[in-house]
Design a protein around this motif. Structure first.
Motif, short mmCIF file in Angstrom:
data_model
loop_
_atom_site.label_atom_id
_atom_site.label_comp_id
_atom_site.label_asym_id
_atom_site.label_seq_id
_atom_site.Cartn_x
_atom_site.Cartn_y
_atom_site.Cartn_z
N UNK A 79 70.84 59.18 53.06
CA UNK A 79 71.57 58.45 53.96
C UNK A 79 72.74 57.39 53.55
N UNK A 80 72.78 57.53 52.15
CA UNK A 80 73.65 56.56 51.44
C UNK A 80 73.40 55.14 51.56
N UNK A 81 72.06 54.63 51.66
CA UNK A 81 71.59 53.49 51.80
C UNK A 81 71.11 53.07 50.25
N UNK A 82 71.60 51.64 50.14
CA UNK A 82 71.08 51.16 48.72
C UNK A 82 69.72 50.69 48.49
N UNK A 83 69.13 50.99 47.60
CA UNK A 83 67.76 50.78 46.90
C UNK A 83 67.83 49.41 46.28
N UNK A 84 67.20 48.21 47.01
CA UNK A 84 67.33 46.99 46.12
C UNK A 84 65.70 46.84 45.76
N UNK A 85 65.55 46.97 44.34
CA UNK A 85 64.23 46.63 43.81
C UNK A 85 64.11 45.05 43.66
N UNK A 86 63.53 44.34 44.57
CA UNK A 86 63.29 42.92 44.60
C UNK A 86 62.18 42.46 43.43
N UNK A 87 62.69 42.24 42.34
CA UNK A 87 61.73 42.05 40.95
C UNK A 87 61.68 40.50 40.48
N UNK A 88 61.82 39.79 41.81
CA UNK A 88 61.78 38.33 41.13
C UNK A 88 60.31 37.82 40.61
N UNK A 89 59.28 38.55 40.86
CA UNK A 89 57.92 38.47 40.58
C UNK A 89 57.89 39.42 39.41
N UNK A 90 57.89 40.69 39.76
CA UNK A 90 57.68 41.94 39.01
C UNK A 90 58.36 42.27 37.77
N UNK A 91 59.48 41.63 37.71
CA UNK A 91 60.15 41.83 36.23
C UNK A 91 59.71 40.96 35.24
N UNK A 92 60.20 41.43 33.93
CA UNK A 92 59.88 40.40 32.96
C UNK A 92 58.45 40.39 32.51
N UNK A 93 57.73 41.76 32.52
CA UNK A 93 56.34 41.69 31.91
C UNK A 93 55.13 41.66 32.76
N UNK A 94 55.46 41.28 33.94
CA UNK A 94 54.43 40.93 34.94
C UNK A 94 53.76 42.28 34.91
N UNK A 95 54.09 43.47 34.89
CA UNK A 95 53.59 44.77 35.14
C UNK A 95 53.78 45.66 33.70
N UNK A 96 53.86 45.01 32.71
CA UNK A 96 53.93 45.50 31.36
C UNK A 96 55.15 46.05 30.93
N UNK A 97 56.27 45.80 31.86
CA UNK A 97 57.71 46.44 31.46
C UNK A 97 58.79 45.15 31.85
N UNK A 98 59.92 45.44 31.10
CA UNK A 98 60.84 44.51 31.67
C UNK A 98 61.11 44.40 33.06
N UNK A 99 61.25 45.68 33.69
CA UNK A 99 61.49 45.85 35.06
C UNK A 99 60.34 46.77 35.77
N UNK A 100 59.87 46.26 36.73
CA UNK A 100 58.75 47.01 37.48
C UNK A 100 59.32 48.36 38.05
N UNK A 101 60.36 48.54 38.03
CA UNK A 101 61.01 50.00 38.54
C UNK A 101 60.80 50.90 37.47
N UNK A 102 60.80 50.39 36.25
CA UNK A 102 60.45 51.34 35.04
C UNK A 102 59.05 51.67 35.13
N UNK A 103 58.29 50.84 35.31
CA UNK A 103 56.87 51.48 35.35
C UNK A 103 56.57 52.34 36.30
N UNK A 104 57.14 52.37 37.36
CA UNK A 104 56.88 53.66 38.49
C UNK A 104 58.04 54.46 38.62
N UNK A 105 58.93 54.51 37.52
CA UNK A 105 59.63 55.76 37.32
C UNK A 105 60.82 55.66 38.52
N UNK A 106 61.24 54.76 38.97
CA UNK A 106 62.55 54.94 40.08
C UNK A 106 63.67 54.06 39.68
N UNK A 107 64.85 54.78 40.26
CA UNK A 107 66.10 54.10 39.92
C UNK A 107 66.73 53.34 41.18
N UNK A 108 66.84 51.88 40.78
CA UNK A 108 67.42 51.14 41.91
C UNK A 108 68.95 51.14 41.89
#
Length: 463
Positions: A257-286
């Motif tokens: 549908x041409x909608x932007x996917x915004x990954x709000x990583x204010x908390x989840x980025x920089x190691x909180x989930x073991x990766x620099x970005x949480x999207x990397x952990x779950x394998x999706x491209x924001x």
């Protein structure tokens, strides 16, 4: 320090001055009438200390911020050196070396072709900046009707007026209405509270929750929807991880549908989930990542958004200008601190530490499930929620009055008095949240579990 000045820093004096002059954030100020205001004066490693010298394990990293722990001289010194060299200059038509270096480094760490960094000073500003960018981007490419944003129920995305419109917590929105139009809610991924028809199949639940995003887009009209805001693990409500296949399905829907996917990583980025970005952990491209908090580990304020190259294209030619800016965004001192913070990540392999120890952290917290008050332990990495229930078998939650008595009347104070900084929250069902520094190991997990066990045992007696 003069003796007079030293006397002004005593515990009693600081608390009295705080009660008289300091307005605390998201705080029921009346609760300190006749009670001490907690005053934290020092931090070292995984611990902080109050005015009386009492030590507390920082089980929340301040506020999901202090990834590398407290008292890191090398990070503080990096900020001091930068303040001597260039204390301030704006990013309004100018650049400075630290902002350039940090933007390049973040682009190198981010997934895919997220190569353009727009700095802010906070997470709320980052969320709002992403919405403004999306609206202006769609106008620039001839789709001016796209202004709505979808986000999940009880999700928190910030406190500025635009970020509040994205936020899914009615109680913190009502006092400030009317808010900017366009915020639309969709179900979150709390499998513990899944609807009955998908309650026994986490994959089916994830498919249903993702498909609800598509249904919302169709209800609103695809030509009116600009973006979907999702945290990798939703914070508010108590750490909701994504079910298997959830983000892959959401990405497919956004593309359709041409909608932007915004990954709000204010908390989840920089190691909180073991990766620099949480999207990397779950394998999706924001299309956009918003960040703040852990980028500096709290040694200075900084936030921002990282966007795909194609979103920059309309602003990269001709007279077009993104009509948005923030005075202190990309502050030289904050950028220098962020670079030094990332150096610590690399030198000490903090991402590796989280990935190596997260299973042990989970297992230690899951010991608490033998308590009748503990209904669910959920999360990933170093980011966990413990949901409390009145009846474990039926998952019956507490009434508003019971929750008030449990959380504010007992747990918040009892956990602090026992030496643990964490969050007891009832913005959804009552939970305790934990997000310790990324340097923590088993000894800290054990300390958290022991304090929680003792306090929760006492809490159950009060129900």
């Amino acid at each position: 320090m003069t003796s007079d000045h030293a006397s002004d820093l005593t515990s009693e004096t600081l608390e009295a001055r705080a009660r008289r002059h300091l307005w605390l954030h998201f705080t029921r100020m009346s609760s300190y009438q006749g009670n001490d205001v907690p005053v934290i004066v020092r931090g070292s490693g995984q611990y902080v200390f109050d005015t009386r010298g009492k030590r507390y394990l920082d089980g929340l990293s301040g506020l999901f911020v202090s990834q590398i722990g407290h008292g890191r001289a090398e990070v503080a010194e990096a900020g001091a050196r930068q303040a001597t060299e260039l204390a301030y200059f704006p990013l309004w038509s100018y650049a400075h070396p630290r902002a350039i270096e940090l933007a390049e480094r973040l682009a190198g760490l981010a997934p895919g072709d997220l190569n353009r960094v727009f700095f802010t000073t906070s997470g709320s500003e980052a969320v709002e900046s992403a919405w403004k960018m999306a609206k202006q981007y769609f106008r620039a490419i001839g789709q001016p009707g796209r202004f709505k944003v979808l986000s999940r129920e009880i999700a928190y995305h910030g406190t500025s007026m635009g970020a509040l419109a994205v936020t899914g917590l009615p109680d913190i929105k009502t006092p400030f209405e009317p808010l900017p139009p366009g915020g639309v809610r969709v179900p979150n991924t709390n499998f513990y509270r899944a609807p009955g028809f998908v309650a026994d199949d986490v994959t089916a639940f994830g498919r249903w929750a993702a498909d609800e995003i598509e249904r919302a887009i169709l209800r609103e009209g695809p030509d009116s929807v600009a973006a979907v805001y999702l945290e990798p693990v939703q914070n508010s409500g108590g750490c909701f991880p994504p079910p298997p296949g959830y983000f892959a399905r959401v990405r497919e829907i956004c593309d359709r549908y041409g909608v932007l996917l915004v990954s709000d990583e204010v908390i989840c980025a920089f190691g909180r989930l073991g990766y620099y970005f949480g999207s990397q952990r779950y394998g999706y491209q924001p299309d956009v990542i918003t960040f703040a908090k852990g980028i500096t580990s709290g040694y200075a304020p900084l936030g921002g958004m990282i966007v795909k190259d194609r979103l920059m294209e309309p602003f990269d030619t001709g007279p077009a200008t993104f009509l948005h800016g923030i005075t202190f965004a990309g502050h030289p001192v904050s950028a220098a601190v962020a670079l030094a913070n990332l150096d610590v990540f690399e030198k000490e392999d903090l991402l590796g530490n989280v990935r190596a120890n997260e299973a042990a952290f989970r297992a230690t917290l899951e010991k608490l499930t033998d308590l009748p008050i503990v209904g669910d332990v959920r999360g990933d990495g170093y980011f966990y929620g413990i949901e409390m229930v009145k009846e474990k078998a039926t998952r019956e939650t507490f009434t508003d009055e019971e929750s008030e008595r449990l959380l504010r009347g007992f747990l918040s104070h009892a956990l602090y008095d026992a030496g643990l900084i964490c969050r007891a929250d009832d913005r959804g069902d009552p939970v305790i949240q934990l997000a310790p520094p990324l340097t923590c190991t088993q000894e800290h997990f054990d300390e958290m579990e022991q304090i929680l066990r003792s306090v929760l045992t006492e809490a159950w007696k009060l129900i």
